[in-house]
Write an enzyme that holds these catalytic residues in place. Sequence first.
Site, short mmCIF file in Angstrom:
data_model
loop_
_atom_site.label_atom_id
_atom_site.label_comp_id
_atom_site.label_asym_id
_atom_site.label_seq_id
_atom_site.Cartn_x
_atom_site.Cartn_y
_atom_site.Cartn_z
N GLN A 1 -7.38 4.62 6.29
CA GLN A 1 -7.04 3.68 5.21
C GLN A 1 -5.56 3.32 5.28
O GLN A 1 -5.08 2.50 4.50
CB GLN A 1 -7.34 4.33 3.85
N ASN A 2 -4.84 3.95 6.19
CA ASN A 2 -3.40 3.71 6.32
C ASN A 2 -3.13 2.43 7.11
O ASN A 2 -3.89 2.09 8.01
CB ASN A 2 -2.72 4.89 7.01
N CYS B 1 5.27 -19.91 8.48
CA CYS B 1 4.72 -19.84 9.85
C CYS B 1 5.55 -20.71 10.80
O CYS B 1 5.82 -21.87 10.49
CB CYS B 1 3.26 -20.32 9.80
N ASP C 1 -0.14 2.07 8.69
CA ASP C 1 1.10 2.39 9.41
C ASP C 1 0.94 2.47 10.92
O ASP C 1 1.93 2.60 11.65
CB ASP C 1 1.69 3.70 8.88
N SER D 1 -7.12 10.76 -1.51
CA SER D 1 -7.68 11.03 -2.84
C SER D 1 -8.94 10.18 -3.07
O SER D 1 -9.64 10.37 -4.05
CB SER D 1 -6.64 10.72 -3.92
N HIS E 1 -7.86 -1.10 6.61
CA HIS E 1 -7.10 -2.06 5.80
C HIS E 1 -6.10 -2.88 6.62
O HIS E 1 -5.19 -3.48 6.06
CB HIS E 1 -6.37 -1.32 4.67
N CYS F 1 -3.03 -21.58 9.54
CA CYS F 1 -3.57 -21.77 10.90
C CYS F 1 -4.15 -20.49 11.50
O CYS F 1 -4.73 -20.53 12.58
CB CYS F 1 -2.49 -22.35 11.83
N GLY G 1 -5.08 18.40 -3.57
CA GLY G 1 -5.22 17.76 -4.88
C GLY G 1 -6.61 17.21 -5.09
O GLY G 1 -7.46 17.26 -4.19
ZN ZN Z 1 0.47 -21.35 10.74
#
Ligand code: ZN
Length: 272
Positions: free
Chosen positions: A92-93, A169, A95, A211, A110, A121, A237
Amino acid sequence: MILQNGGPVTVLTGAGISAMSGLPIYRDAAGNWIHKQPVQGPKFRSCDATRQRYWCRSYFGWQAFSKARPNSSHHDLVTLERNKLINHVITQNVDGLHQSAGSKITIALHGSLSEVICLSCGDVSSRSDLQTRLTVNNPEFLKIDFKAAPDGDAIVDDHHIEKFNIVDCSKCRGVLQPHVVFYGDNVPKQRVSLCMDHVLNSRMLLCIGTSLMVFSGYRFCKAANEAGIPVVMINNGVTRADDITTLKINDQAAGVLAQLKTHLLRASPVYS
Ligand SMILES: [Zn+2]
């Protein structure tokens, strides 16, 4: 030992696995928000001021975020992957640290903050290149203080934000968005169904450092449980899936993964 019974294993990871890389997390051990809630996708796309705020904070956040490196947990998972003890990683990270550690089986549920997409575009470009363009357009921002927040965000004084110049863009002058699924947006259907296939064809779903408060990750635990597939949780947790967890290890990911790797490699060392 939990990984030694044979058959495919899917791993689902969250922010807890990247915390040791110095990246801030959203929630405390009780599942409460530590930071202000992140930007919502529909608001980002419909409101100029929201985009200006997002990109100003991201301009600072990126300076810390882009320097994060994989930690021992990412590397331990790659060792398990190379020994075929785990078969799929859904993270779900945003990074990219699993991939930086060398993982070839990771699906970024994600998306990734290392890319930017044009909403007109569809051109996908590098976030690092955008940082260079933002610096050129905001030279006076180089000396401003900030505090890093989760997902490449940063806390910056409001009076700076209204002076920040965003860029568009370079191909069509359309609106740029980080190539991630924002809160309030849906994960692309094809990606969900690929991940769901992996989960439902596994003999176990192993969740690490999450979590599961966001539905896009929680749904995999729910589906695994409904299909009679054990859900094992390593998290320091509470989690949203605690009541459907087969085994819960309430601890930091790093220590548990290190023990798991040592134990498994003693049994069947191939790559270490
Ligand atoms: Zn564009």
